[in-house]
Design a protein around this motif. Sequence first.
Motif, mmCIF file in Angstrom:
data_model
loop_
_atom_site.group_PDB
_atom_site.id
_atom_site.type_symbol
_atom_site.label_atom_id
_atom_site.label_comp_id
_atom_site.label_asym_id
_atom_site.label_seq_id
_atom_site.Cartn_x
_atom_site.Cartn_y
_atom_site.Cartn_z
ATOM 1 N N ARG A 172 104.708 0.569 84.441
ATOM 2 C CA ARG A 172 104.311 -0.749 83.898
ATOM 3 C C ARG A 172 104.959 -0.984 82.531
ATOM 4 N N LYS A 182 102.371 -6.079 79.392
ATOM 5 C CA LYS A 182 101.382 -5.807 78.332
ATOM 6 C C LYS A 182 102.097 -6.044 77.007
ATOM 7 N N TYR A 221 97.869 -11.365 74.002
ATOM 8 C CA TYR A 221 96.457 -11.027 73.795
ATOM 9 C C TYR A 221 95.700 -11.975 72.869
ATOM 10 N N GLU A 239 90.758 -13.017 85.476
ATOM 11 C CA GLU A 239 90.298 -11.669 85.120
ATOM 12 C C GLU A 239 89.394 -11.727 83.906
ATOM 13 N N ALA A 278 88.640 -10.251 79.797
ATOM 14 C CA ALA A 278 89.494 -10.256 78.602
ATOM 15 C C ALA A 278 90.571 -9.186 78.763
ATOM 16 N N THR A 279 90.155 -7.966 79.021
ATOM 17 C CA THR A 279 91.112 -6.865 79.236
ATOM 18 C C THR A 279 90.649 -6.031 80.431
ATOM 19 N N GLU A 280 90.128 -6.730 81.440
ATOM 20 C CA GLU A 280 89.652 -6.027 82.649
ATOM 21 C C GLU A 280 90.028 -6.843 83.884
ATOM 22 N N SER A 281 90.212 -6.163 84.983
ATOM 23 C CA SER A 281 90.345 -6.831 86.274
ATOM 24 C C SER A 281 88.940 -7.099 86.796
ATOM 25 N N LEU A 337 97.123 -9.469 85.034
ATOM 26 C CA LEU A 337 97.853 -8.241 84.714
ATOM 27 C C LEU A 337 97.643 -7.249 85.872
ATOM 28 N N GLY A 349 96.493 -4.386 86.957
ATOM 29 C CA GLY A 349 95.693 -3.275 86.427
ATOM 30 C C GLY A 349 95.889 -2.013 87.258
ATOM 31 N N ILE A 350 96.003 -0.903 86.563
ATOM 32 C CA ILE A 350 96.181 0.382 87.270
ATOM 33 C C ILE A 350 94.832 0.853 87.817
ATOM 34 N N THR A 351 93.768 0.520 87.120
ATOM 35 C CA THR A 351 92.434 0.854 87.649
ATOM 36 C C THR A 351 92.137 -0.019 88.869
ATOM 37 N N SER A 387 88.918 -1.262 84.340
ATOM 38 C CA SER A 387 90.014 -1.095 83.372
ATOM 39 C C SER A 387 90.132 0.379 83.030
ATOM 40 N N THR A 388 91.212 0.704 82.344
ATOM 41 C CA THR A 388 91.437 2.070 81.876
ATOM 42 C C THR A 388 90.249 2.558 81.056
HETATM 43 C C1 LIG Z 1 94.586 -8.528 80.534
HETATM 44 C C2 LIG Z 1 94.211 -7.232 81.176
HETATM 45 N N1 LIG Z 1 93.777 -7.228 82.448
HETATM 46 C C3 LIG Z 1 93.420 -6.088 83.072
HETATM 47 C C4 LIG Z 1 93.472 -4.878 82.424
HETATM 48 C C5 LIG Z 1 93.093 -3.611 83.155
HETATM 49 O O1 LIG Z 1 94.253 -2.852 83.387
HETATM 50 P P1 LIG Z 1 94.186 -1.269 83.530
HETATM 51 O O2 LIG Z 1 93.284 -0.982 84.652
HETATM 52 O O3 LIG Z 1 95.594 -0.868 83.793
HETATM 53 O O4 LIG Z 1 93.660 -0.758 82.235
HETATM 54 C C6 LIG Z 1 93.917 -4.821 81.102
HETATM 55 C C7 LIG Z 1 93.988 -3.550 80.419
HETATM 56 O O5 LIG Z 1 93.969 -3.434 79.235
HETATM 57 C C8 LIG Z 1 94.298 -6.030 80.457
HETATM 58 O O6 LIG Z 1 94.721 -6.018 79.202
#
Ligand SMILES: Cc1ncc(COP(=O)(O)O)c(C=O)c1O
Length: 304
Positions: free
Chosen positions: A58, A159, A164, A193, A195-198, A216, A218-220, A255-256
Amino acid sequence: MLNQRRIWMDGELRPFGEAKVHLLSQSFARGSAIFEVISVFAADQGAAVFRISDHLDRLSASASALMIRLPLSRAKIRAAVLKTVSANQVDFGLVKLIAYYSGFGLEVIPTDPKVSFAVAAFQFGRDLSLSKLGEDRFATVGISKWRKLDPATVPIFAKAAGNYLNPMLAKLEIRSRGFKTPILLDTKGSVAEGATESIFLVRNKKVLTPKLDNILPGITRLSILEICKRLGIPVQEQNLKLKDLLSCDEAFFSSTTCKVWPISRIEKRRLPAPGPVSARLKEYFDQILSGRIKEFRRWLTYLE
Ligand SMILES: Cc1ncc(COP(=O)(O)O)c(C=O)c1O
C-alpha cells in the motif's frame, strides 16, 4: 516516556526529540507526506508485525499515486521497521512509516526532489494510551455533514497526509455533537467509511461492507473478508446507503488500531455491541494475532 524512544530517520536511529523536519519543508506545507501504520502483537511465539507485506504494497501504491520516488528498497524499509520495533522494545503497539519531501519549497509541487524516510514505533500502555485501541469499547457514531473526498479529486486509496483534513473535520464535527466518531457518506450519498476505519454492517447474519470504489483499501478490512470466508460467514462488498445503516442488526469498524470495534449507536439508533457476528469475528481475530491459527500465521512476521 516518549523522549526515551528512538526514531529511524534516513538510515539511523535518532533520539525522539531530534526527529525534526523544517517548518518550510514542502510536505509540511502541502500535506504531501505518505505514511503507513502497522500493528505489532505479542503472539505466543514472540512479538510479531501484522501483514507487513500488504502495508509495504500500500505504501508503494501511495508513492506511485503521488509520484513520490521512495528513497529505499522494499527490503530496506522492511529491515528498518523490524529494527525500529526491536530498538524500542515494542511487542504490542504501532509502527508509523513516513516518506516526505524534507527540503524547502514554497511552490505547490516539490522543487527539491529529496524524499526522506522515517519509522517510529510505540508501545500501548507505555507510549500510547490503551484506550486508543478501541477508543472506548464501543463506538457511538454520528453521520458527518462532511462527505468523503471524491475519488475524482485526489487518489483516496493513498495514505497521504493531506487527505486527512477530511476525517479530521468530520471527527471534530461529530465530537461536538457528543458522539465518539463519524461515518462519512461519499459525494453520491453512499456509505464510505469511518474517520480512519472501514465500516461493516451485519444484516440477517450476512456481513456487508462498501466496495473499494470510495474508500481507503483497509488491510484489516481485507483480513475481515478473508476471515468471514474461512468461518463460512456470508459476506458481500456492495454499495450501501443511509437506510442500510438504519436497518442493520449489527455494525462495526475495522482498522489497524482497533481491529474490530463494535458500534453501539448510529445517531439515535442503538445496536447490540458487540452483536453475535461481530463478537465471533473479534474473537477469531484475537486468535490469529496470538499466532494460534496455523493458516493465518503467514500474516505475522516475527522479530529476528
Ligand atoms: C481513511 C481510512 N480508512 C480505513 C482505514 C483502515 O485501514 P487499515 O485497516 O489498513 O488500518 C484507515 C487506517 O488508518 C484510514 O485512514
